[in-house]
Design a protein around this motif. Sequence first.
Motif, mmCIF file in Angstrom:
data_model
loop_
_atom_site.group_PDB
_atom_site.id
_atom_site.type_symbol
_atom_site.label_atom_id
_atom_site.label_comp_id
_atom_site.label_asym_id
_atom_site.label_seq_id
_atom_site.Cartn_x
_atom_site.Cartn_y
_atom_site.Cartn_z
ATOM 1 N N PRO A 1 0.828 -1.206 0.000
ATOM 2 C CA PRO A 1 0.000 0.000 0.000
ATOM 3 C C PRO A 1 0.865 1.260 0.000
ATOM 4 O O PRO A 1 1.960 1.281 0.546
ATOM 5 C CB PRO A 1 -0.806 -0.119 1.304
ATOM 6 N N THR A 2 0.331 2.304 -0.628
ATOM 7 C CA THR A 2 1.066 3.566 -0.704
ATOM 8 C C THR A 2 0.107 4.740 -0.518
ATOM 9 O O THR A 2 -1.116 4.586 -0.556
ATOM 10 C CB THR A 2 1.763 3.728 -2.063
ATOM 11 N N GLN A 3 0.699 5.927 -0.346
ATOM 12 C CA GLN A 3 -0.052 7.171 -0.256
ATOM 13 C C GLN A 3 0.644 8.228 -1.102
ATOM 14 O O GLN A 3 1.845 8.150 -1.353
ATOM 15 C CB GLN A 3 -0.132 7.666 1.192
ATOM 16 N N LYS A 4 -0.127 9.245 -1.516
ATOM 17 C CA LYS A 4 0.479 10.358 -2.227
ATOM 18 C C LYS A 4 -0.300 11.636 -1.937
ATOM 19 O O LYS A 4 -1.467 11.608 -1.533
ATOM 20 C CB LYS A 4 0.553 10.097 -3.729
ATOM 21 N N LEU A 5 0.352 12.766 -2.168
ATOM 22 C CA LEU A 5 -0.248 14.071 -1.967
ATOM 23 C C LEU A 5 -0.834 14.571 -3.286
ATOM 24 O O LEU A 5 -0.213 14.415 -4.347
ATOM 25 C CB LEU A 5 0.788 15.073 -1.469
ATOM 26 N N VAL A 6 -2.009 15.185 -3.205
ATOM 27 C CA VAL A 6 -2.645 15.781 -4.372
ATOM 28 C C VAL A 6 -2.909 17.251 -4.057
ATOM 29 O O VAL A 6 -3.529 17.581 -3.048
ATOM 30 C CB VAL A 6 -3.963 15.071 -4.723
ATOM 31 N N PHE A 7 -2.425 18.143 -4.942
ATOM 32 C CA PHE A 7 -2.549 19.586 -4.758
ATOM 33 C C PHE A 7 -3.497 20.157 -5.813
ATOM 34 O O PHE A 7 -3.350 19.879 -7.006
ATOM 35 C CB PHE A 7 -1.188 20.285 -4.926
ATOM 36 N N ARG A 8 -4.437 21.000 -5.351
ATOM 37 C CA ARG A 8 -5.316 21.712 -6.273
ATOM 38 C C ARG A 8 -5.659 23.072 -5.685
ATOM 39 O O ARG A 8 -5.817 23.211 -4.478
ATOM 40 C CB ARG A 8 -6.625 20.953 -6.508
ATOM 41 N N THR A 9 -5.771 24.077 -6.547
ATOM 42 C CA THR A 9 -6.297 25.362 -6.100
ATOM 43 C C THR A 9 -7.822 25.288 -6.125
ATOM 44 O O THR A 9 -8.406 24.640 -6.994
ATOM 45 C CB THR A 9 -5.819 26.504 -7.003
ATOM 46 N N LEU A 10 -8.460 25.948 -5.189
ATOM 47 C CA LEU A 10 -9.909 25.842 -5.061
ATOM 48 C C LEU A 10 -10.655 26.513 -6.209
ATOM 49 O O LEU A 10 -11.784 26.144 -6.527
ATOM 50 C CB LEU A 10 -10.353 26.444 -3.717
ATOM 51 N N ASP A 11 -10.036 27.527 -6.818
ATOM 52 C CA ASP A 11 -10.706 28.187 -7.940
ATOM 53 C C ASP A 11 -10.273 27.648 -9.292
ATOM 54 O O ASP A 11 -10.654 28.169 -10.333
ATOM 55 C CB ASP A 11 -10.482 29.699 -7.880
ATOM 56 N N GLY A 12 -9.453 26.583 -9.287
ATOM 57 C CA GLY A 12 -9.017 25.975 -10.537
ATOM 58 C C GLY A 12 -7.906 26.707 -11.254
ATOM 59 O O GLY A 12 -7.560 26.362 -12.381
ATOM 60 N N SER A 13 -7.319 27.715 -10.621
ATOM 61 C CA SER A 13 -6.241 28.475 -11.264
ATOM 62 C C SER A 13 -4.925 27.719 -11.186
ATOM 63 O O SER A 13 -4.792 26.712 -10.486
ATOM 64 C CB SER A 13 -6.100 29.855 -10.605
ATOM 65 N N ALA A 14 -3.922 28.234 -11.893
ATOM 66 C CA ALA A 14 -2.626 27.567 -11.978
ATOM 67 C C ALA A 14 -1.908 27.596 -10.640
ATOM 68 O O ALA A 14 -2.060 28.526 -9.836
ATOM 69 C CB ALA A 14 -1.771 28.238 -13.041
#
Length: 889
Positions: free
Chosen positions: A416-429
């Motif tokens: 088993p593994t884990q990873k980090l996922v990054f996103r801006t809340l407004d969908g910007s770069a």
Amino acid sequence: MNRVTNSMMNQIFLSDMHSNLERMLKLQRQMSTGKLHQKPSDDPLAVGRELSISTTIFENEQYLKNLDDAMMWLSNTDAALNQITDVMHRIRELAIYAGNGTFEEAEYNAIADEIYQLQEELINTANFSVEGRYLFSGLNATQKPFLRDERGKVVYMGNEIHVEYEVERKVTGQVSFHGREVFPEHYEQYVLESYEVPLSFSWTGRSEILQVRVGDRTAKVMIPEKWADDNKNGLQDVSDMNDFRDPGELTGYSLDELASLINESLAMGDVGKLVSVSVEKDYDRGVQRLVIKGHTGEPLSITSWPSPDFEPLPSDETAGQPMDHSHIGLASYLGIETSLKSVEFPTGHTIDPTNSPIYWRLESGDDFVEVRIDGGPELSLQDLADRLNSAAGDWLQVVVQTDEEETSSGADLEEPTQKLVFRTLDGSALNIYDLNPTVSASAAEFGLQTALVMDDANAVFPLDGLDPNMPALVNVEVGGKGYTVKLYRDQVGSLSGSTWNVDALKVAKAIQSQVGEDLIGYRELEDGRVALYSKTGQALKVTDLPFGDPQFSDYTSGIAANLRVHSGIAGGEINGTTAPSGGVIRIRSGGSTVDVAVLAGETPEEIAKKIKGLAGSWLDVSLYDADLSGSSGSQRISLAAKDGSALSVYDVQGSIAQSFLQIDTALRSASDVSTWSGSGTLSITVNGYTHTIDTAGMTANDLADTVNARFQSGDVRAEVVENDTGDLRFVLWSPRGYAIEAQGDVPGLSSPAHTPIRGGIFPYNQTITVRTSANINSTDFFGLLDDLVQALRQGDVEGISGNILPKIDDAIDDVLRVRTQSGALQKRYETSSSRLKQMNLNYNELYSKVSDTDLAEAATKFAMAQSVYQASLATIARIIQPTLVDFLT
């Protein structure tokens, strides 16, 4: 004495007579010609004034002709703009009608058809011509301004220079308006174009969900796995019902099927209302690409998420199987993922901030945060995510995604593994980079860095013997649009002794200056290096270009390669001046493959030319030679796929790529594996996770098929190549440019074995930059109409009323603005024309006074002169009576 006196008198009388005669003749000529002067000597000052007035009258007459032509041009322009306005108002009415109601599909299609026809009418009107001159083509008035290209898109063919006439002495006036004033490109389109893949492409990845976001609207589409883990032949095999993907058990999707699946998905929102998905094919080259296009001008983002952890087996709807999330990644494989995802970490992995500090900068538009964690207790991934979310506030979301363990009764295993996922809340770069890579390069090592880090420690300006005014050329590509950046020695270098050292900060400033501050950002890092990144989050690519001097056109400056930001593969120093033996090199991107045969004795220059010639248009090839001497250690070859995808390079025959050119990126067995038989386990680690494969009883070909089935999303690929007759070699390579580690029962290789690093930072074996935004294209009203037609066909009422309709209003304002300017010019020219006409009347009157004869006055003067002349003749006849003696005397 008397004789002398008489002679003088005679001369005086005769002179007076001749003068009177000349005066009579002059008056006679003035009366017959109507002009006062026949030659400049008659009256130099008067003749000069006459010529000046005549020139002014002639010029004004030409200016009046120019003004008449200008007013005619502008009058027709106004008529064309009036027609354009009428059409645009009709389009606006249809958009309001469609945006306010709920109709059936046929009704939306009917409106879309009418708007398409109105677009055709707009094209015809915009192509209005007068006397063979097109009104809206700018200075290129013989070229039709608007045409459809091979894809049906309306493109502007004119230029952006006004036609101007001289309307007064040393005064020019605008006559025309070019197409980019009537239809400016100030509307944005967000498009995601995938990497190229072969026409035979088949996606066999695990079940996953693609989340599509346009503006603040979101929809999802399920991409179900096609897997049949059952007993097909009635005989129990080790591979049957083992929860692992084995050869022959997977059925994939073509790119066309994926496009249809996304367009027609309704289960988790109507994705088709937000975007249009199509497949562009190039049959000549045998490649295709997926194109996802928003039609409202709002930011577009795509994130792949795992499907629920347990789903029914295709062969037994009552059973369930754990899902392997590390195998999802269709968007990432195609290069259209816009969320940042880290490498995989073992479950329970912790980060020691004391020994591995985190110095990160995260920025999105005007939002940014610098995170510095260099002490305290160890952090789990969730701890780190919480710290990041807390520091960033409400503009960033960081989550931890977990992958379940997979085991079998045999030796097959994935932990088993884990990873980090990054996103801006407004969908910007989003941009992330290390602030001090010397102390900690954790952002890069986690696979999160979006910047190219320029290191100028060993970078020198190339070829000191060349003309110092010859710039080094670098191609900087942002969002698919390339910019040729010129770097001059005095601009980016500093002299140290006899060497010009390259200053990375100066290079970054030059790139930003020439590409644009709105596209390129840079930051000097704490260790002196410089981070270069795309402000918009669009895909960024940097490559060296050949010199402009034809004498050196086979060579590049090597600045991007020496600064370690050359995209793709940056080869090592070539080991020798000529190839020691022959061989075959295989170079492959996501969509194209080329085999290059190298002969013994060929130079790096000859090999580079051969690669260029065989690969054609899909590959950039750069050859750097520090002193153009061809000496050992002074040459390097760099390679980059033009679509931005990762490259894989390995030897099929011989070892030219590995030992001579040093551009290989794959694991290739060092010995023959034709008789190899597995007897243990092979563990392959890529992007932080590991597959362990039971190799017992396998041949090399069996193992290659098994690796390709297990790594079904394309992180790793395996094949067997023929080095020589009967001599087979096992090859592992990564289509995503990941570094690979293999240990255990590795055919023909020592354990552990690692792929070479050719310019990248782990987890990549080459320089890779990831996007966090769709490509942003500028379009005009015609492109906006294409979006409107697509939105209508997809029934996107919200998008039409909320986003497209206001842009139609803006477009109408643009045309009205041009009409206002046209009307102002017409008024100005009408006033100028009236003024010039009145001036010419005045000038003609003055010219007449200066140059024309007053016949009444001349007749009177002539009569007077004639009387004087006759009187003088009579007087002379009486006074002067010469005798024969006088004549003889």
